[in-house]
Design an enzyme around this catalytic site. Structure first.
Site, PDB file in Angstrom:
ATOM      1  N   HIS A  82       0.447 -12.992 -12.913  1.00 50.10           N
ATOM      2  CA  HIS A  82       0.741 -11.825 -12.084  1.00 50.10           C
ATOM      3  C   HIS A  82       2.244 -11.699 -11.907  1.00 50.10           C
ATOM      4  O   HIS A  82       2.939 -12.672 -11.657  1.00 50.10           O
ATOM      5  CB  HIS A  82       0.092 -11.962 -10.705  1.00 50.10           C
ATOM      6  CG  HIS A  82       0.433 -10.829  -9.783  1.00 50.10           C
ATOM      7  ND1 HIS A  82      -0.193  -9.607  -9.864  1.00 50.10           N
ATOM      8  CD2 HIS A  82       1.365 -10.708  -8.806  1.00 50.10           C
ATOM      9  CE1 HIS A  82       0.331  -8.781  -8.961  1.00 50.10           C
ATOM     10  NE2 HIS A  82       1.271  -9.426  -8.310  1.00 50.10           N
ATOM     11  N   ASP A 161      -8.764  -5.347   0.832  1.00 51.44           N
ATOM     12  CA  ASP A 161      -7.327  -5.282   0.569  1.00 51.44           C
ATOM     13  C   ASP A 161      -6.876  -3.833   0.390  1.00 51.44           C
ATOM     14  O   ASP A 161      -5.833  -3.437   0.902  1.00 51.44           O
ATOM     15  CB  ASP A 161      -6.960  -6.107  -0.667  1.00 51.44           C
ATOM     16  CG  ASP A 161      -5.498  -5.907  -1.041  1.00 51.44           C
ATOM     17  OD1 ASP A 161      -4.633  -6.279  -0.223  1.00 51.44           O
ATOM     18  OD2 ASP A 161      -5.216  -5.330  -2.111  1.00 51.44           O
ATOM     19  N   ARG A 168      -1.389  -0.894   6.232  1.00 48.38           N
ATOM     20  CA  ARG A 168      -0.090  -1.550   6.434  1.00 48.38           C
ATOM     21  C   ARG A 168       1.048  -0.635   6.015  1.00 48.38           C
ATOM     22  O   ARG A 168       2.110  -0.617   6.635  1.00 48.38           O
ATOM     23  CB  ARG A 168      -0.037  -2.866   5.633  1.00 48.38           C
ATOM     24  CG  ARG A 168      -0.918  -3.974   6.239  1.00 48.38           C
ATOM     25  CD  ARG A 168      -1.161  -5.080   5.221  1.00 48.38           C
ATOM     26  NE  ARG A 168       0.080  -5.590   4.674  1.00 48.38           N
ATOM     27  CZ  ARG A 168       0.220  -6.059   3.439  1.00 48.38           C
ATOM     28  NH1 ARG A 168      -0.811  -6.119   2.607  1.00 48.38           N
ATOM     29  NH2 ARG A 168       1.386  -6.495   3.025  1.00 48.38           N
ATOM     30  N   SER A 183      -2.948 -10.647  -0.029  1.00 48.31           N
ATOM     31  CA  SER A 183      -3.289  -9.417  -0.746  1.00 48.31           C
ATOM     32  C   SER A 183      -3.239  -9.649  -2.267  1.00 48.31           C
ATOM     33  O   SER A 183      -4.189  -9.344  -3.001  1.00 48.31           O
ATOM     34  CB  SER A 183      -2.299  -8.323  -0.325  1.00 48.31           C
ATOM     35  OG  SER A 183      -2.325  -7.222  -1.194  1.00 48.31           O
ATOM     36  N   LYS A 187      -6.700 -10.399  -5.105  1.00 50.74           N
ATOM     37  CA  LYS A 187      -6.993  -9.582  -6.293  1.00 50.74           C
ATOM     38  C   LYS A 187      -7.122 -10.447  -7.542  1.00 50.74           C
ATOM     39  O   LYS A 187      -7.980 -10.208  -8.396  1.00 50.74           O
ATOM     40  CB  LYS A 187      -5.903  -8.512  -6.473  1.00 50.74           C
ATOM     41  CG  LYS A 187      -6.057  -7.383  -5.452  1.00 50.74           C
ATOM     42  CD  LYS A 187      -4.970  -6.334  -5.570  1.00 50.74           C
ATOM     43  CE  LYS A 187      -3.733  -6.717  -4.821  1.00 50.74           C
ATOM     44  NZ  LYS A 187      -3.061  -5.665  -4.073  1.00 50.74           N
TER      45      LYS A 187
HETATM   46  N1  URA Z   1       1.615  -6.015  -3.525  1.00 51.19           N
HETATM   47  C1  URA Z   1       0.336  -6.225  -3.143  1.00 51.19           C
HETATM   48  O1  URA Z   1      -0.560  -6.216  -3.972  1.00 51.19           O
HETATM   49  N2  URA Z   1       0.079  -6.417  -1.849  1.00 51.19           N
HETATM   50  C2  URA Z   1       1.020  -6.414  -0.900  1.00 51.19           C
HETATM   51  O2  URA Z   1       0.709  -6.614   0.257  1.00 51.19           O
HETATM   52  C3  URA Z   1       2.348  -6.193  -1.293  1.00 51.19           C
HETATM   53  C4  URA Z   1       2.612  -5.993  -2.619  1.00 51.19           C
END
Ligand code: URA
Ligand code: CA
Length: 433
Positions: A82, A161, A168, A183, A187
């Site tokens: 990632h 999320d 957020r 977060s 994923k």
């Molecule tokens: N990228 C994400 O996937 N989540 C966040 O909270 C911030 C950046």
């Protein structure tokens, strides 16, 4: 359990239990807990932080809020990579075939990009015929037999999320280490990764603008991964200027091919070897990072990595001959040079703004509905630290329109030339535990 008590506990600096965190995530996902309570809790977390146990619980609660991809039919340790995002980041295109050439299974789920250039799938679709509309069975078979395949994002992954991140975004609570780390990690885990390599970018083109913040985020994510049974490593890398030379979809495929051939830009090559070494170690194909790097260099030198890329393209309907002849990729109608207005040393290339210049040409999407022009983009001719003479090209613009005055202006505004400048350090930190 009452949400108001959970909010008050965190507000006062208390530690939330796994049950309390699951209560919040489940209730918020299914609509029983309203946005105003979720935003109050997010703000309390923003100020009071979360400890390691809370972060692990939050991550796994979000993983369990939706579908989880089951990659157990694929042999071996599935290592996912990632990146926190950058400009002209061609690494996935290079890394996937590169580590697959060493037998590390790459089962990539990917999406289309909202950004300066497309996502990995958009870039790969610059290759005639390539497609990601394959069945899950075909995906599994391809990874087992060929070690690499890409499938389009499907299913309902981490709905908690999605909802929380959107909340957020409008409540001033994006910038919280426990919330960002959970977060991102949720994923990756929901997408089936056994092990995870993280490239946390720092600098103007990055989400984390300082080294300190990038390192705090990286360490938080590595801790979460290891605490929930996914071996995780990270690096912190420079994104003060774009990575490599190419920014644009077909141009990045060309750059990936050159890099797999051992003729790529120095920075992209170094980044790929660093991340690739971590992937190979986590995938169990080398005992340590140095041994992994040697193996990666071997498959570049002997052509196996490039052949793996061809194999991968052909398996998913693509024209494998682009590997031998990059002129088969989509070509822009116009190439326009951007000459330096003064001589000196390039001292700044503002990554995100150069990305915007590429987007102005049509290389990226401003909204989900936009279509991308795969042929257009920018090719940097100079990087920070390079000498330049007045009149020498800084950037080549690949455009499908003749008038690119707006793009040129954006480039001039965001490339600085001074008397002295050093090339930035690419790899800032390597975190292995
Ligand atoms: N990228 C994400 O996937 N989540 C966040 O909270 C911030 C950046
Ligand atoms: Ca690039």
């Amino acid at each position: 359990m009452r949400m108001v008590d959970i909010i008050a506990k965190k507000r006062d600096g208390g530690e939330l239990s796994q049950e309390e965190i699951e209560f919040f995530i489940t209730g918020y996902t299914n609509g029983e807990i309203p946005d105003y309570q979720a935003s109050a809790l997010a703000m309390a977390i923003y100020f009071q932080d979360m400890n390691d146990d809370e972060r692990a619980s939050l991550t796994m609660a979000m993983v369990e809020s939706g579908d989880q991809i089951d990659l157990s039919a694929i042999d071996g340790i599935k290592v996912d990579k990632h990146s926190t995002g950058g400009v002209g980041d061609t690494t996935t295109l290079v890394l996937a075939p590169l580590v697959a050439a060493l037998g590390v299974p790459v089962a990539k789920m990917s999406g289309r990009g909202l950004g300066h250039t497309g996502g990995t799938i958009d870039k790969l679709e610059a290759v005639e015929g390539f497609h990601v509309e394959i069945t899950e069975d075909e995906f599994t078979r391809l990874v087992n037999e060929h070690k690499v395949a890409v499938i389009g994002q499907s299913g309902n992954l981490t709905p908690a999320d999605k909802k929380l991140y959107a909340l957020r975004d409008v409540t001033g609570t994006v910038n919280s280490i426990p919330l960002i780390a959970s977060s991102i990690m949720s994923k990756k885990i929901a997408a089936g990764a056994d092990a995870i390599v993280l490239d946390v970018k720092t600098g103007a083109g990055a989400f984390m603008k300082t080294d300190e913040d990038a390192e705090r985020l990286a360490r938080a994510m590595v801790k979460i991964g290891n605490n929930v049974g996914r071996r995780t490593m990270a690096i912190i890398s420079d994104m003060s200027q774009p990575l490599g030379f190419a920014i644009g979809n077909a141009l990045e495929v060309q750059e990936a091919i050159e890099t797999l051939r051992g003729e790529g830009p120095e920075d992209l090559t170094e980044l790929v070897l660093t991340l690739g070494s971590q992937m190979v170690v986590l995938g169990g194909k080398a005992d340590n990072l140095d041994a992994a790097r040697v193996k990666l260099q071997q498959v570049i030198a002997n052509g196996a990595a490039l052949e793996k890329f061809r194999d991968f393209l052909v398996n998913q309907g693509g024209d494998g001959s682009v590997v031998d002849d990059v002129s088969k990729l989509p070509q822009a109608a116009y190439t326009i040079e951007v000459p330096a207005q003064a001589g000196g040393v390039v001292s700044r290339i503002v990554a995100d703004e150069i990305g915007v210049a590429s987007m102005l040409l049509g290389a990226g999407r401003a909204t989900k509905e936009d279509t991308i022009d795969l042929a257009v983009g920018l090719m940097l001719r100079k990087k920070v630290g390079d000498k330049v003479e007045a009149g020498e090209s800084l950037v080549t613009i690949y455009a499908n329109r003749e008038d690119v005055a707006d793009v040129k202006q954006k480039i001039y505004d965001n490339i600085e030339i001074s008397a002295h400048a050093d090339a930035p350090t690419l790899i800032h930190t390597i975190i292995t535990e």
